[in-house]
Write a protein that holds these residues in place. Sequence first.
Motif, short mmCIF file in Angstrom:
data_model
loop_
_atom_site.label_atom_id
_atom_site.label_comp_id
_atom_site.label_asym_id
_atom_site.label_seq_id
_atom_site.Cartn_x
_atom_site.Cartn_y
_atom_site.Cartn_z
N VAL A 197 0.87 -1.19 0.00
CA VAL A 197 0.00 0.00 0.00
C VAL A 197 0.90 1.23 0.00
N PRO A 198 1.53 1.50 -1.11
CA PRO A 198 2.50 2.61 -1.11
C PRO A 198 1.80 3.92 -0.75
N LYS A 199 2.47 4.66 0.05
CA LYS A 199 1.89 5.93 0.47
C LYS A 199 2.92 7.00 0.14
N ALA A 200 2.49 7.95 -0.63
CA ALA A 200 3.44 8.95 -1.10
C ALA A 200 3.90 9.83 0.05
N GLN A 201 2.99 10.05 0.94
CA GLN A 201 3.26 11.08 1.94
C GLN A 201 4.09 10.58 3.11
N SER A 202 5.04 11.36 3.49
CA SER A 202 5.80 11.05 4.69
C SER A 202 5.78 12.28 5.57
N ALA A 203 5.20 12.14 6.73
CA ALA A 203 5.03 13.33 7.58
C ALA A 203 6.24 13.50 8.49
N SER A 204 6.74 14.71 8.59
CA SER A 204 7.87 14.93 9.49
C SER A 204 7.73 16.23 10.26
N LEU A 205 6.84 17.10 9.79
CA LEU A 205 6.70 18.39 10.46
C LEU A 205 6.34 18.22 11.94
N TRP A 206 5.41 17.31 12.17
CA TRP A 206 4.88 17.13 13.53
C TRP A 206 5.95 16.69 14.51
N LYS A 207 7.07 16.14 13.98
CA LYS A 207 8.11 15.62 14.87
C LYS A 207 8.97 16.73 15.46
N ASN A 208 8.86 17.89 14.87
CA ASN A 208 9.61 19.02 15.41
C ASN A 208 9.23 19.21 16.88
N LYS A 209 10.25 19.30 17.71
CA LYS A 209 9.98 19.31 19.16
C LYS A 209 9.04 20.43 19.57
N ASP A 210 9.22 21.59 18.94
CA ASP A 210 8.38 22.73 19.33
C ASP A 210 6.93 22.51 18.91
N ILE A 211 6.79 21.81 17.78
CA ILE A 211 5.42 21.55 17.33
C ILE A 211 4.80 20.41 18.12
N GLN A 212 5.59 19.39 18.37
CA GLN A 212 5.07 18.21 19.09
C GLN A 212 4.45 18.61 20.42
N ARG A 213 5.10 19.61 21.06
CA ARG A 213 4.58 20.08 22.35
C ARG A 213 3.13 20.55 22.27
N LEU A 214 2.76 21.05 21.09
CA LEU A 214 1.42 21.63 20.95
C LEU A 214 0.35 20.59 20.62
N LEU A 215 0.80 19.37 20.32
CA LEU A 215 -0.15 18.35 19.87
C LEU A 215 -0.91 17.74 21.06
N PRO A 216 -2.07 17.18 20.76
CA PRO A 216 -2.80 16.51 21.86
C PRO A 216 -2.15 15.16 22.18
N SER A 217 -2.48 14.64 23.36
CA SER A 217 -1.99 13.30 23.73
C SER A 217 -2.65 12.30 22.80
N PRO A 218 -2.08 11.16 22.52
CA PRO A 218 -0.79 10.69 23.00
C PRO A 218 0.40 11.15 22.14
N LEU A 219 0.11 11.89 21.05
CA LEU A 219 1.23 12.31 20.19
C LEU A 219 2.22 13.18 20.95
N LYS A 220 1.66 14.02 21.83
CA LYS A 220 2.49 14.94 22.59
C LYS A 220 3.52 14.18 23.44
N ASP B 30 -0.05 -7.45 22.60
CA ASP B 30 0.98 -6.42 22.40
C ASP B 30 0.44 -4.99 22.27
N PHE B 31 -0.83 -4.88 21.88
CA PHE B 31 -1.36 -3.54 21.64
C PHE B 31 -2.61 -3.31 22.49
N SER B 32 -2.75 -2.07 22.95
CA SER B 32 -3.96 -1.73 23.69
C SER B 32 -5.12 -1.76 22.70
N TYR B 33 -6.16 -2.56 23.02
CA TYR B 33 -7.21 -2.71 22.01
C TYR B 33 -8.00 -1.43 21.82
N LEU B 34 -8.07 -0.63 22.87
CA LEU B 34 -8.82 0.62 22.73
C LEU B 34 -8.10 1.57 21.79
N GLU B 35 -6.76 1.62 21.93
CA GLU B 35 -5.99 2.48 21.03
C GLU B 35 -6.03 1.94 19.61
#
Lengths: 686, 814
Positions: free
Chosen positions: A175-198, A454-459
């Motif tokens: 399932v090739p996916k063209a998009q690769s996200a990296s902006l959100w990984k920026n520490k300053d941006i990550q801080r602004l994200l909601p949990s659990p990404l934050k 291995d994975f939380s079923y709710l998540e």
Amino acid sequence: MCHVRMEQKTTAWKPSIWNNLGLSETLLAREYCLSGHPTLPCNVLKFKSTTIMLDCGLDMTSTLNFLPLPLVQSPRLSNLPGWSLKDGNAFLDKELKECSGHVFVDSVPEFCLPETELIDLSTVDVILISNYHCMMALPYITEHTGFTGTVYATEPTVQIGRLLMEELVNFIERVPKAQSASLWKNKDIQRLLPSPLKDAVEVSTWRRCYTMQEVNSALSKIQLVGYSQKIELFGAVQVTPLSSGYALGSSNWIIQSHYEKVSYVSGSSLLTTHPQPMDQASLKNSDVLILTGLTQIPTANPDSMVGEFCSNLALTVRNGGNVLVPCYPSGVIYDLLECLYQYIDSAGLSSIPFYFISPVANSSLEFSQIFAEWLCHNKQTKVYLPEPPFPHAELIQTNKLKHYPSIHGDFSNDFRQPCVVFTGHPSLRFGDVVHFMELWGKSSLNTVIFTEPDFSYLEALAPYQPLAMKCIYCPIDTRLNFIQVSKLLKEVQPLHVVCPEQYTQPPPAQSHRMDLMVDCQPPAMSYRRAEVLALPFKRRYEKIEIMPELADSLVPMEIKPGISLATVSAVLHTKDNKHVLQPPPRPTQPTGGKKRKRASDDIPDCKVLKPLLSGSIPVDQFVQTLEKHGFSDIKVEDTAKGHIVLLQEAETLIQIEEDSTHIICDDDEVLRVRLRDLVLKFLQKF
Amino acid sequence: MDPECARLLPALCDVLADPRQPVADDTCLEKLLDWFKAVTEAGSSLLLLQDHPCLVELLFHVLKPQDLSSRILSFVLRLAGIFAAQENCFQYLQQGELLPGLFGEPGPLGAAAWAAPSVRSGWIQGLHSLAQHPSALRFLADSGAVDTIFSLQGDPSLFVASAAGQLLVRVLDLALCGPAEGHISLQAWDWPACARKIVCHLEDCLRSEATPRVTQALHVLTTAFGHCHGLWTQGLWVQLSPLVARLLEKDPVPAPHALVDLLLSVARSSMLSSDPGLWETAAQTLSRLSPTQAGPLAAGILKLQDCPQALRIQAFGVLLQPLAFVLEATAQAPGMPGLLEGAAGDLMAVDTLPPSKSACVGLLCSALAHLELLQPLPQRPSPWPQAPLLAAVVAILRLCNGSAAPNSEAGGRLCAMLGGCVRVQRAALDFLGVLSQGLGPQELVTQVFAILLEYLVSPDSSPTVLKKAFQATLCWLLSSAAPPGCCDLEPYAQLVLGELLSVLRKRLCSPCWEVRDSGLEFLTQMTRHQGGQAGFRQALLASEVPELTRQLLQDPESYVRASAVAAVGQLSSWGLLAAPSSPEHAATPQKTPLEELLLVLTTDSEGFPRRAVMRVFTEWLRDGYADVAEDPERFVARVLQAASGDLDWEVRVQGLELALAFLEQLLGPCGPSAVAPPGALAQALQALCRVQLFEFAFRSLFDCDRPVAQKSCDLLLFLRAKAIPSSNSQEAGDGPDVTSVEAALRRWQAGEQGQPLGELAPEAVLAVLRSMDLEALQDTLAESSDHVERSPQSLLQDMLATVGVLGDNEADCY
């Protein structure tokens, strides 16, 4: 060669040998923890000049932060709204999507790798793999860190590990996916994200999945081993895999030198399922036991869960609903199929089709039947009848169980409902399971039953909300629980236990459950990700061999019944971590000094050896002797290490300690010699 | 003694006296002793010995030095005791110096045979039998036997040691009872020498530092106070109670279990329970012993009809203590009334539970079991702390399933010890069920239902725990229907019911058959009691439970099929078995429950489901179930036809039960007189003939399984009483010719069951009934099947024959 164990009780020997060898650096064993996940461990053990990586687990829970990869275009997923900051700033809306109040990264899923900065991984000499779940990070390590060593694993581990990796690569690459996200990984941006990404840790080190090429290259570095096979590492340590009872070919490892033994227990099971039972006896007499891979759901009894699984499955199917079981292509699925084999007839489900869909389904079902020597006794005996060890062979023969590489192709022709589908991936982020979640999620007649712990079923379910289908959580984890651990530790009695910090306290959600932690004496030492731990034992002895001619020349003197001593003058020769005492070169005959000697030919300076003394000085008798020889006014004081005899008149002090005696007097050599001779009367010379 | 036995006796005595002919079977000797005992109880032993000198010879034979087996020696000792129990026979045997030879120094006492426990046991039992009269007492005193009995109290064989203790009590009773009892002083020092000696011995034992000796004395006293009711027991207690009380000063208290037994034995004795010192000692014992040791004493005290209130409070406190500890350790917030408040004040400090898991579990289980037994008793403590008890049981159940979250350290420890403990779970659920008789505050009842549901839902509940949880839930649901039996469930119980049915649905699909079985049992019971209540009916019909129940008629496990049959029977009695709704079944016409159960009756390979079907059918017939009431004759005919051919005798008995129910419907219930009116009778007989009831009944009369024959006999007697007035019973004048019927019956009796009976007319039936001696048949059947084999004659013959066979075998060996 004769082997002499140098068990010196006198302190004179040990320091000199260690100092000569310059080994004080390696006296301590260290453990470097590279993974924070207790069931997907990755540790490095530095022990006796070897660097051993213990397991190479890949934490895939990071993928739960990503949107699922649908096999066929999913309008629902592609129309999810982009996420914007509270102030309305929408610059992340291409990378982050919102679904039922949760935010997901819309990108190729990425995995959280083991720590690579804590230790230079190119210095790792060997990697020991304990089971196929614990090798998923191998390509990252062997292909990208300069690793040049060898990987050791059993054959089923390698073969099934290959299947798991192949499935993973296939799931993601198809399932090739063209998009690769990296902006959100920026520490300053990550801080602004909601949990659990934050709160996601080390996102900058997260990596996309490896390729099949990397998998093949990584697997080519593996050397196959069998249970109880002894493998020498540089003559310094010996490693041995032992059956751990958890999965086909799963192993615990013993890492031992002549005088030290470290046991590595990772993913073991005492339940009677399909693999060979756990070898506990060989773990006895360990100095250190490293304990990882315990059950992730200590409160769920696997037997009860299997019962629950069957009941819910039957209930759904009887009502005309479908059952989806997200699972790995190997492991518990074999046991589940076996239970269902016994159950379906009695529950009147004989007409219900069971589908197993995985790119490696066929290989997995077939591999399981050929690893007879790695199976439990019951299954081994079947092979001699001859019968297939697992009953899923019969299910396939009778067309009750059908397997397909994917939902495309034959499957769509054969597909009949209601049915039961086993398919991956348990994270619900990629694989055919995504399709079934989309297909069946809207009907409350259907049920998804989670069996992999291995994975939380709710998540896992979060990006599918709102969901009408029923969700049942029956985690089946056959690994050791804390009661079994406590029995095991009582049985094998290691001097020290080392384990992840999660095991040394009750689970956070059940802080009162003091029974849900490792309980041992002395208390277990714990480690966490990116931590270095000095293992709690010091190496005291080293094995040294004595050449026969040197041994012949020794003249032992019995100093106590059963204990003899001999003085040895020899050259210590050390190569490949083996130490040999060789006879000293004969003193070359003086040749008149005509030839110039090269410095390297110098005979070591053999000083005139003073006789060695042994024995102890009984203070009372010594005082009597002193009195007999005319000393008076004698006072004895006890000290922490022995006694001080004060000859007040002679202003002299005799300090008697366990391993030394000092006579302190004011320049009165005659007196000192007299006293020395009196002291020597009590000691033996040789 | 009958002549045939008398004839066989000499040969038997010869065999017994012959060491070369060992008796293979001990039970023969036991039976022989029983027989002699019966014979001597019925007549004079002296005459018996005089008539059968072989017996005396046998007794004397033992005195000769020879190699007799220990079992024969033991037998002879016991036999001599039985004969010597009568004083004149005792004196007769004394004349020959036989008794000193058997029981005194010259006998086995000093010989090698004494090493065999059976000989020592025979010696004691022989003395026990003969210790019935003053001569025997003198003999015992003079022969020094009492000292030997003292030493046998410590015998390595527990049987011997225990019998020695009992013999001491017998001797005491003999010495102090009898015609002179009125003159016996309450002061033990005035007693006869022999009794004084025993009392001194008991005193020594009680003063001893050796626990086994203390235990022996306590056992003797327990037996004495439990079995003897002479005045002397008071004197004995007065004499020894200070020594018993002094045991409590030791640390640890020696022989706690024996002490508890003794105190309870004294407390139950009407002669002694008036002693205030007893209650004081009991109170001290309760406080000195550990909770585990004191539990049985406390429970025993609380069961007594009459004892001081303070002691009862203290005893109740002991039983409540473990639960109080649990309650305290798990209390979320202070303020909840403690268990011991009000009940025992602060007499008992709630301190600790035993440190080890097994001891803690044992204590909790025994406390729960004692309280469970106590709850229904009229003399149970009042006020009964229902609310705190409920709270404590709920707390225990929460600790066991890990859902409790105590803050305290003690709570944490309890959590670790009780987690997953099936024993405690079972005991707590049993007690919880019993507590349903008392209800409690609404909030607690809600908690009870919540924890019960947790247990029912949890996959971790073991099948036995689940069964108990179902039972307790049933008790609580039924008790919450208020007022009982006539109103719907309370609203919260109605809510619970919804969840319960959803759990039940899942449990009926469990792979574990025990779980499916207990689920079905619960459903059957619940439907039996609540089948008429609208709320229950609505909830049940909305669930898939009835359909699942019907499917379980095909379960692979026969027990489950049997339970499913019972459940289907109940459900359809109440009209709760709706036709299945799934489309795949819509095309084929659905079988009625009656047809389904008939199919089980005729095709199921196991007995349990078929028996269950018969029970359901009988119930349906009695209760007038609609499908049956439509055409009862056809129904009965079909069922009887199936049952008569069944291989399982219980099914056939059930068939007769159903036939009886049918008879009662036609002719009226069983009554003292009540001959049916002629018109009704004729019709009824016609109907009975049509359903072929008589063929089934007559055939059953000669069934090879006795219960079937008995049942059939009862049925025919009932019919005869209804059909033939007693004055008319012998009248067989101008009836129809029944020779062919009688001939068929005779052949059936001879085992030729294949013979058909042919068409039976009502008149012929009546004639056969008249001519049959059903009473005699009933008497014969009432005798157990081995009554012939159990006669003494048969015993003697068997013993002689066995010896003969043994001889043959020996010859074969050569």
